[in-house]
Design a protein around this motif. Structure first.
Motif, PDB file in Angstrom:
ATOM      1  N   GLY A 134       0.821  -1.197   0.000  1.00 19.58           N
ATOM      2  CA  GLY A 134       0.000   0.000   0.000  1.00 19.58           C
ATOM      3  C   GLY A 134       0.858   1.250   0.000  1.00 19.58           C
ATOM      4  O   GLY A 134       1.835   1.345  -0.720  1.00 19.58           O
ATOM      5  N   ARG A 135       0.504   2.178   0.855  1.00 22.87           N
ATOM      6  CA  ARG A 135       1.192   3.460   0.935  1.00 22.87           C
ATOM      7  C   ARG A 135       2.672   3.276   1.269  1.00 22.87           C
ATOM      8  O   ARG A 135       3.067   2.262   1.824  1.00 22.87           O
ATOM      9  N   THR A 136       3.491   4.276   0.967  1.00 24.59           N
ATOM     10  CA  THR A 136       4.925   4.196   1.159  1.00 24.59           C
ATOM     11  C   THR A 136       5.281   3.681   2.545  1.00 24.59           C
ATOM     12  O   THR A 136       4.831   4.210   3.554  1.00 24.59           O
ATOM     13  N   PHE A 137       6.080   2.661   2.577  1.00 22.02           N
ATOM     14  CA  PHE A 137       6.440   1.992   3.813  1.00 22.02           C
ATOM     15  C   PHE A 137       7.673   2.568   4.466  1.00 22.02           C
ATOM     16  O   PHE A 137       7.800   2.562   5.684  1.00 22.02           O
ATOM     17  N   SER A 138       8.577   3.091   3.682  1.00 19.95           N
ATOM     18  CA  SER A 138       9.910   3.344   4.195  1.00 19.95           C
ATOM     19  C   SER A 138       9.970   4.469   5.221  1.00 19.95           C
ATOM     20  O   SER A 138      10.729   4.397   6.170  1.00 19.95           O
ATOM     21  N   HIS A 139       9.169   5.510   5.071  1.00 22.23           N
ATOM     22  CA  HIS A 139       9.310   6.654   5.961  1.00 22.23           C
ATOM     23  C   HIS A 139       8.345   6.581   7.125  1.00 22.23           C
ATOM     24  O   HIS A 139       7.439   7.397   7.264  1.00 22.23           O
ATOM     25  N   ASN A 140       8.550   5.547   7.940  1.00 25.38           N
ATOM     26  CA  ASN A 140       7.718   5.411   9.116  1.00 25.38           C
ATOM     27  C   ASN A 140       8.459   4.625  10.186  1.00 25.38           C
ATOM     28  O   ASN A 140       9.561   4.137   9.965  1.00 25.38           O
ATOM     29  N   VAL A 141       7.850   4.554  11.328  1.00 24.31           N
ATOM     30  CA  VAL A 141       8.375   3.757  12.437  1.00 24.31           C
ATOM     31  C   VAL A 141       7.600   2.454  12.471  1.00 24.31           C
ATOM     32  O   VAL A 141       6.372   2.445  12.345  1.00 24.31           O
ATOM     33  N   MET A 142       8.319   1.361  12.638  1.00 25.85           N
ATOM     34  CA  MET A 142       7.679   0.059  12.737  1.00 25.85           C
ATOM     35  C   MET A 142       7.944  -0.545  14.104  1.00 25.85           C
ATOM     36  O   MET A 142       9.011  -0.359  14.681  1.00 25.85           O
ATOM     37  N   GLY A 143       6.963  -1.276  14.583  1.00 26.15           N
ATOM     38  CA  GLY A 143       7.108  -1.896  15.893  1.00 26.15           C
ATOM     39  C   GLY A 143       6.513  -3.282  15.940  1.00 26.15           C
ATOM     40  O   GLY A 143       5.680  -3.639  15.093  1.00 26.15           O
ATOM     41  N   TRP A 144       6.957  -4.039  16.897  1.00 31.81           N
ATOM     42  CA  TRP A 144       6.360  -5.348  17.210  1.00 31.81           C
ATOM     43  C   TRP A 144       5.778  -5.270  18.620  1.00 31.81           C
ATOM     44  O   TRP A 144       6.427  -4.762  19.545  1.00 31.81           O
ATOM     45  N   ARG A 150      14.780  -4.168   9.457  1.00 29.79           N
ATOM     46  CA  ARG A 150      13.858  -3.862   8.374  1.00 29.79           C
ATOM     47  C   ARG A 150      14.611  -3.789   7.064  1.00 29.79           C
ATOM     48  O   ARG A 150      15.795  -3.434   7.034  1.00 29.79           O
ATOM     49  N   ASP A 151      13.913  -4.115   6.006  1.00 29.23           N
ATOM     50  CA  ASP A 151      14.429  -3.999   4.650  1.00 29.23           C
ATOM     51  C   ASP A 151      13.435  -3.160   3.872  1.00 29.23           C
ATOM     52  O   ASP A 151      12.400  -3.671   3.426  1.00 29.23           O
ATOM     53  N   ASN A 152      13.719  -1.889   3.735  1.00 23.28           N
ATOM     54  CA  ASN A 152      12.770  -0.989   3.092  1.00 23.28           C
ATOM     55  C   ASN A 152      12.587  -1.324   1.611  1.00 23.28           C
ATOM     56  O   ASN A 152      11.513  -1.081   1.052  1.00 23.28           O
ATOM     57  N   ALA A 153      13.595  -1.881   0.994  1.00 19.88           N
ATOM     58  CA  ALA A 153      13.475  -2.261  -0.415  1.00 19.88           C
ATOM     59  C   ALA A 153      12.457  -3.389  -0.590  1.00 19.88           C
ATOM     60  O   ALA A 153      11.817  -3.506  -1.636  1.00 19.88           O
ATOM     61  N   LYS A 154      12.326  -4.217   0.438  1.00 22.38           N
ATOM     62  CA  LYS A 154      11.368  -5.332   0.393  1.00 22.38           C
ATOM     63  C   LYS A 154      10.097  -5.028   1.163  1.00 22.38           C
ATOM     64  O   LYS A 154       9.224  -5.902   1.288  1.00 22.38           O
ATOM     65  N   ASN A 155      10.004  -3.820   1.715  1.00 25.11           N
ATOM     66  CA  ASN A 155       8.817  -3.449   2.505  1.00 25.11           C
ATOM     67  C   ASN A 155       8.533  -4.464   3.602  1.00 25.11           C
ATOM     68  O   ASN A 155       7.373  -4.860   3.819  1.00 25.11           O
ATOM     69  N   THR A 156       9.574  -4.883   4.284  1.00 24.27           N
ATOM     70  CA  THR A 156       9.421  -5.930   5.277  1.00 24.27           C
ATOM     71  C   THR A 156      10.201  -5.579   6.545  1.00 24.27           C
ATOM     72  O   THR A 156      11.312  -5.037   6.476  1.00 24.27           O
ATOM     73  N   VAL A 157       9.607  -5.895   7.674  1.00 21.06           N
ATOM     74  CA  VAL A 157      10.277  -5.769   8.966  1.00 21.06           C
ATOM     75  C   VAL A 157      10.321  -7.153   9.598  1.00 21.06           C
ATOM     76  O   VAL A 157       9.409  -7.957   9.403  1.00 21.06           O
ATOM     77  N   TYR A 158      11.399  -7.417  10.321  1.00 20.29           N
ATOM     78  CA  TYR A 158      11.630  -8.738  10.881  1.00 20.29           C
ATOM     79  C   TYR A 158      11.785  -8.664  12.399  1.00 20.29           C
ATOM     80  O   TYR A 158      12.178  -7.636  12.953  1.00 20.29           O
ATOM     81  N   LEU A 159      11.516  -9.783  13.047  1.00 16.50           N
ATOM     82  CA  LEU A 159      11.815  -9.935  14.464  1.00 16.50           C
ATOM     83  C   LEU A 159      12.453 -11.301  14.644  1.00 16.50           C
ATOM     84  O   LEU A 159      11.775 -12.320  14.565  1.00 16.50           O
ATOM     85  N   GLN A 160      13.765 -11.291  14.856  1.00 15.24           N
ATOM     86  CA  GLN A 160      14.486 -12.517  15.140  1.00 15.24           C
ATOM     87  C   GLN A 160      14.413 -12.774  16.637  1.00 15.24           C
ATOM     88  O   GLN A 160      14.822 -11.927  17.431  1.00 15.24           O
ATOM     89  N   MET A 161      13.892 -13.919  17.009  1.00 18.58           N
ATOM     90  CA  MET A 161      13.696 -14.245  18.421  1.00 18.58           C
ATOM     91  C   MET A 161      14.532 -15.475  18.765  1.00 18.58           C
ATOM     92  O   MET A 161      14.291 -16.562  18.219  1.00 18.58           O
TER      93      MET A 161
END
Length: 124
Positions: free
Chosen positions: A26-36, A72-83
């Motif tokens: 959807g809307r631009t992902f890169s310029h934001n804060v992401m959280g889990w 996060r990988d903004n090029a892939k529009n993905t954020v990760y959480l390694q646990m």
């Protein structure tokens, strides 16, 4: 609008590892804060980790410091959480969330959009 879809949850034993992914569209992902965040049965939703859009500012809850890693990988529009070194008390539904503001916030009300969640269950 941004749509978030989490994946990677499952049933593991104490001491095991999991990597959660959150794919955005959807809307631009890169310029934001992401959280889990996570929510265990009968408990309030709690902050786990957050990352600035640049990726260079990260904040963790004390309960996961040294065990979890957000990226996060903004090029892939993905954020990760390694646990890593999972514990039974990590059992919860894990949610990915995003906000358009410029700071990592730890309150769920400060986030503008959410994924549907993915279940993580850690057996002892």
């Amino acid at each position: 609008q941004v749509q978030l879809v989490e994946s990677g949850g499952g049933l593991v034993q104490a001491g095991d590892s999991l990597r959660l992914s959150c794919a955005a569209s959807g809307r631009t992902f890169s310029h934001n804060v992401m959280g889990w965040f996570r929510q265990a049965p009968g408990k309030e939703r709690e902050f786990v980790a957050g990352i600035m859009w640049t990726g260079d500012i990260i904040h963790y809850a004390d309960s996961v410091k040294g065990r979890f890693t957000i990226s996060r990988d903004n090029a892939k529009n993905t954020v990760y959480l390694q646990m890593n070194n999972l514990k039974p008390e990590d059992t919860a539904v894990y949610y990915c969330a995003g906000r358009w503001g410029g700071a990592i916030m730890t309150m769920s009300n400060d986030y503008d959009y959410w994924g549907q969640g993915t279940q993580v269950t850690v057996s002892s």
